[in-house]
Design a protein around this motif. Structure first.
Motif, PDB file in Angstrom:
ATOM      1  N   PRO A  16       0.816  -1.222   0.000  1.00 48.77           N
ATOM      2  CA  PRO A  16       0.000   0.000   0.000  1.00 48.77           C
ATOM      3  C   PRO A  16       0.849   1.271   0.000  1.00 48.77           C
ATOM      4  CG  PRO A  16      -0.148  -1.128   2.120  1.00 48.77           C
ATOM      5  CD  PRO A  16       0.707  -1.977   1.233  1.00 48.77           C
ATOM      6  N   SER A  17       0.201   2.363  -0.356  1.00 47.20           N
ATOM      7  CA  SER A  17       0.853   3.664  -0.381  1.00 47.20           C
ATOM      8  C   SER A  17       1.247   4.080   1.032  1.00 47.20           C
ATOM      9  CB  SER A  17      -0.101   4.688  -0.983  1.00 47.20           C
ATOM     10  OG  SER A  17       0.510   5.928  -1.053  1.00 47.20           O
ATOM     11  N   ALA A  18       2.473   4.569   1.183  1.00 46.29           N
ATOM     12  CA  ALA A  18       2.973   5.082   2.464  1.00 46.29           C
ATOM     13  C   ALA A  18       3.850   6.289   2.166  1.00 46.29           C
ATOM     14  CB  ALA A  18       3.751   4.019   3.215  1.00 46.29           C
ATOM     15  N   SER A  19       4.205   7.023   3.203  1.00 45.27           N
ATOM     16  CA  SER A  19       4.987   8.244   3.000  1.00 45.27           C
ATOM     17  C   SER A  19       6.371   7.970   2.416  1.00 45.27           C
ATOM     18  CB  SER A  19       5.118   9.010   4.313  1.00 45.27           C
ATOM     19  OG  SER A  19       5.826   8.232   5.251  1.00 45.27           O
ATOM     20  N   ASP A  20       6.909   6.787   2.614  1.00 44.15           N
ATOM     21  CA  ASP A  20       8.264   6.500   2.138  1.00 44.15           C
ATOM     22  C   ASP A  20       8.331   5.400   1.078  1.00 44.15           C
ATOM     23  OD1 ASP A  20       7.468   4.579   3.939  1.00 44.15           O
ATOM     24  OD2 ASP A  20       9.457   4.315   4.813  1.00 44.15           O
ATOM     25  N   THR A  21       7.176   4.899   0.622  1.00 45.44           N
ATOM     26  CA  THR A  21       7.186   3.839  -0.392  1.00 45.44           C
ATOM     27  C   THR A  21       6.168   4.121  -1.486  1.00 45.44           C
ATOM     28  OG1 THR A  21       5.554   2.521   0.806  1.00 45.44           O
ATOM     29  CG2 THR A  21       7.875   2.019   1.231  1.00 45.44           C
ATOM     30  N   ILE A  22       6.505   3.692  -2.675  1.00 47.27           N
ATOM     31  CA  ILE A  22       5.586   3.777  -3.810  1.00 47.27           C
ATOM     32  C   ILE A  22       4.711   2.530  -3.760  1.00 47.27           C
ATOM     33  CG2 ILE A  22       5.451   3.716  -6.329  1.00 47.27           C
ATOM     34  CD1 ILE A  22       8.111   5.212  -6.393  1.00 47.27           C
ATOM     35  N   PRO A  23       3.401   2.681  -3.909  1.00 46.14           N
ATOM     36  CA  PRO A  23       2.535   1.503  -3.852  1.00 46.14           C
ATOM     37  C   PRO A  23       2.794   0.565  -5.029  1.00 46.14           C
ATOM     38  CG  PRO A  23       1.285   3.404  -4.543  1.00 46.14           C
ATOM     39  CD  PRO A  23       2.644   3.899  -4.168  1.00 46.14           C
ATOM     40  N   LYS A  24       2.649  -0.715  -4.783  1.00 45.95           N
ATOM     41  CA  LYS A  24       2.843  -1.752  -5.811  1.00 45.95           C
ATOM     42  C   LYS A  24       1.586  -2.599  -5.882  1.00 45.95           C
ATOM     43  CE  LYS A  24       7.516  -1.268  -6.143  1.00 45.95           C
ATOM     44  NZ  LYS A  24       8.018  -0.538  -7.259  1.00 45.95           N
ATOM     45  N   VAL A  61      -2.453   8.984  -3.447  1.00 43.86           N
ATOM     46  CA  VAL A  61      -1.835   9.905  -2.496  1.00 43.86           C
ATOM     47  C   VAL A  61      -2.591  11.227  -2.591  1.00 43.86           C
ATOM     48  CG1 VAL A  61       0.268  11.140  -1.857  1.00 43.86           C
ATOM     49  CG2 VAL A  61       0.417   8.821  -2.752  1.00 43.86           C
ATOM     50  N   PRO A  62      -3.395  11.553  -1.584  1.00 46.68           N
ATOM     51  CA  PRO A  62      -4.168  12.795  -1.655  1.00 46.68           C
ATOM     52  C   PRO A  62      -3.257  14.014  -1.817  1.00 46.68           C
ATOM     53  CG  PRO A  62      -4.872  11.446   0.194  1.00 46.68           C
ATOM     54  CD  PRO A  62      -3.630  10.815  -0.365  1.00 46.68           C
ATOM     55  N   PHE A  63      -3.672  14.921  -2.661  1.00 39.09           N
ATOM     56  CA  PHE A  63      -3.011  16.206  -2.925  1.00 39.09           C
ATOM     57  C   PHE A  63      -1.707  16.089  -3.700  1.00 39.09           C
ATOM     58  CE2 PHE A  63      -5.281  16.642   1.174  1.00 39.09           C
ATOM     59  CZ  PHE A  63      -6.358  17.362   0.682  1.00 39.09           C
ATOM     60  N   GLU A  64      -1.210  14.896  -3.955  1.00 40.45           N
ATOM     61  CA  GLU A  64       0.001  14.705  -4.772  1.00 40.45           C
ATOM     62  C   GLU A  64      -0.072  13.372  -5.497  1.00 40.45           C
ATOM     63  OE1 GLU A  64       3.733  15.114  -2.771  1.00 40.45           O
ATOM     64  OE2 GLU A  64       3.471  17.231  -2.436  1.00 40.45           O
ATOM     65  N   ASP A  65      -1.165  13.133  -6.196  1.00 39.69           N
ATOM     66  CA  ASP A  65      -1.320  11.833  -6.844  1.00 39.69           C
ATOM     67  C   ASP A  65      -0.435  11.727  -8.074  1.00 39.69           C
ATOM     68  OD1 ASP A  65      -2.283   9.293  -6.884  1.00 39.69           O
ATOM     69  OD2 ASP A  65      -4.373   9.843  -7.155  1.00 39.69           O
ATOM     70  N   THR A  66      -0.065  10.508  -8.393  1.00 42.08           N
ATOM     71  CA  THR A  66       0.789  10.200  -9.533  1.00 42.08           C
ATOM     72  C   THR A  66       0.021   9.276 -10.456  1.00 42.08           C
ATOM     73  OG1 THR A  66       2.770  10.371  -8.176  1.00 42.08           O
ATOM     74  CG2 THR A  66       2.972   9.125 -10.210  1.00 42.08           C
ATOM     75  N   ARG A  83       5.364   8.212 -16.123  1.00 44.78           N
ATOM     76  CA  ARG A  83       4.803   8.595 -14.826  1.00 44.78           C
ATOM     77  C   ARG A  83       4.531  10.092 -14.868  1.00 44.78           C
ATOM     78  NH1 ARG A  83       6.771   6.915  -8.961  1.00 44.78           N
ATOM     79  NH2 ARG A  83       5.530   5.197  -9.646  1.00 44.78           N
ATOM     80  N   MET A  84       3.316  10.480 -14.486  1.00 45.40           N
ATOM     81  CA  MET A  84       2.933  11.898 -14.469  1.00 45.40           C
ATOM     82  C   MET A  84       2.799  12.332 -13.019  1.00 45.40           C
ATOM     83  SD  MET A  84       0.126  11.845 -17.545  1.00 45.40           S
ATOM     84  CE  MET A  84      -0.357  13.518 -17.223  1.00 45.40           C
ATOM     85  N   TYR A  85       3.516  13.422 -12.684  1.00 48.16           N
ATOM     86  CA  TYR A  85       3.531  13.878 -11.297  1.00 48.16           C
ATOM     87  C   TYR A  85       3.932  15.341 -11.238  1.00 48.16           C
ATOM     88  CZ  TYR A  85       5.364  14.380  -6.544  1.00 48.16           C
ATOM     89  OH  TYR A  85       5.628  14.812  -5.273  1.00 48.16           O
ATOM     90  N   PHE A  86       3.189  16.129 -10.483  1.00 46.42           N
ATOM     91  CA  PHE A  86       3.561  17.505 -10.163  1.00 46.42           C
ATOM     92  C   PHE A  86       3.505  17.640  -8.650  1.00 46.42           C
ATOM     93  CE2 PHE A  86       1.875  19.147 -14.402  1.00 46.42           C
ATOM     94  CZ  PHE A  86       3.125  19.375 -14.903  1.00 46.42           C
ATOM     95  N   MET A  87       4.570  18.110  -8.057  1.00 48.03           N
ATOM     96  CA  MET A  87       4.593  18.294  -6.612  1.00 48.03           C
ATOM     97  C   MET A  87       3.490  19.257  -6.184  1.00 48.03           C
ATOM     98  SD  MET A  87       7.804  19.442  -4.281  1.00 48.03           S
ATOM     99  CE  MET A  87       8.607  17.889  -4.037  1.00 48.03           C
ATOM    100  N   TYR A  88       2.779  18.903  -5.141  1.00 44.58           N
ATOM    101  CA  TYR A  88       1.696  19.698  -4.551  1.00 44.58           C
ATOM    102  C   TYR A  88       0.526  19.920  -5.506  1.00 44.58           C
ATOM    103  CZ  TYR A  88       5.535  20.678  -1.358  1.00 44.58           C
ATOM    104  OH  TYR A  88       6.596  20.553  -0.513  1.00 44.58           O
ATOM    105  N   SER A  89       0.362  19.042  -6.498  1.00 43.00           N
ATOM    106  CA  SER A  89      -0.766  19.149  -7.423  1.00 43.00           C
ATOM    107  C   SER A  89      -1.656  17.926  -7.294  1.00 43.00           C
ATOM    108  CB  SER A  89      -0.283  19.242  -8.867  1.00 43.00           C
ATOM    109  OG  SER A  89       0.382  20.447  -9.074  1.00 43.00           O
ATOM    110  N   THR A  90      -2.931  18.177  -7.198  1.00 45.88           N
ATOM    111  CA  THR A  90      -3.883  17.081  -7.120  1.00 45.88           C
ATOM    112  C   THR A  90      -4.190  16.601  -8.521  1.00 45.88           C
ATOM    113  OG1 THR A  90      -4.845  18.006  -5.136  1.00 45.88           O
ATOM    114  CG2 THR A  90      -6.177  16.428  -6.329  1.00 45.88           C
ATOM    115  N   GLY A  91      -4.004  15.321  -8.739  1.00 51.50           N
ATOM    116  CA  GLY A  91      -4.336  14.729 -10.025  1.00 51.50           C
ATOM    117  C   GLY A  91      -5.576  13.873  -9.886  1.00 51.50           C
ATOM    118  N   ILE A  92      -6.533  14.080 -10.783  1.00 54.79           N
ATOM    119  CA  ILE A  92      -7.741  13.273 -10.811  1.00 54.79           C
ATOM    120  C   ILE A  92      -7.916  12.790 -12.241  1.00 54.79           C
ATOM    121  CG2 ILE A  92     -10.240  13.246 -10.496  1.00 54.79           C
ATOM    122  CD1 ILE A  92      -9.839  15.507  -8.429  1.00 54.79           C
ATOM    123  N   PHE A  93      -7.861  11.485 -12.435  1.00 54.34           N
ATOM    124  CA  PHE A  93      -7.999  10.904 -13.762  1.00 54.34           C
ATOM    125  C   PHE A  93      -9.470  10.978 -14.173  1.00 54.34           C
ATOM    126  CE2 PHE A  93      -8.451   7.338 -16.724  1.00 54.34           C
ATOM    127  CZ  PHE A  93      -7.398   7.602 -17.590  1.00 54.34           C
TER     128      PHE A  93
END
Length: 189
Positions: A16-24, A61-66, A83-93
């Protein structure tokens, strides 16, 4: 070739998603585990294109989804990914559009429409330079798909009936300056 939905694909979160790991997650086909592990925790879409499958997964990841995008061959090998990611940006597919040949349109980050164009064979691309800001990929010189973005069309605010201001001429609020609307300066009388 038009893309079609691949309803038999799903995922099962392994890490699962955690502050120090990417979810798999493990890819499932018709509910059967495949043993293929990819990054992501939320299944967004699976699409078929020729003998390939395109998977869209987010990290939850709320508020910083990838958004992780994978192009898989018939043996579930990763042919290309981004991989699409912007720091401090909420992504909603959202707004998945399959109406174009060999292309998909969707929204992920606010105020942008993304277009993913698929290529029938690999194309040369310069790493880090060929992709828009917010898109990262492995360091490879060949791609099977390209991502581009464009701003969402602005919805013009309906201008109500013209109002007569006390002692002033009628006004009309237009979002563009006169020179941008008509291509030159104000009219000459």
């Amino acid at each position: 070739m038009k893309l079609t939905h691949a309803p038999d694909y799903a995922i099962r979160v392994v890490t699962p998603s955690a502050s120090d790991t990417i979810p798999k997650s493990e890819i499932l086909i018709a509910g059967v585990p495949t043993g293929k592990i990819v990054d992501g925790a939320v299944f967004e879409a699976a699409l078929r294109w020729h003998e390939y499958t395109l998977l869209f997964l987010t990290d939850d990841v709320p508020f910083e989804d990838t958004l992780n995008i994978y192009l898989l061959d018939a043996a579930l090998n990763i042919v290309d990914w981004a991989r699409m990611y912007f720091m401090y940006s909420t992504g909603i597919f959202s707004n998945l559009d399959l109406t174009q040949e060999n292309a998909i349109r969707f929204c992920f980050f606010a105020e942008r429409t993304w277009t993913l164009k698929l290529f029938p064979e690999t194309k040369f691309a310069l790493p880090r330079i060929s992709d828009p800001i917010g898109v990262s990929r492995p360091l490879k010189f060949f791609r099977m798909f390209q991502l581009d973005s464009s701003p969402l069309p602005q919805i013009s605010q309906a201008v109500g009936p013209r109002k007569r201001l006390a002692g002033k001429a009628e006004t009309h609020n237009h979002p563009l300056p006169y020179s941008r609307r008509y291509g030159s300066g104000p009219p000459r009388h």
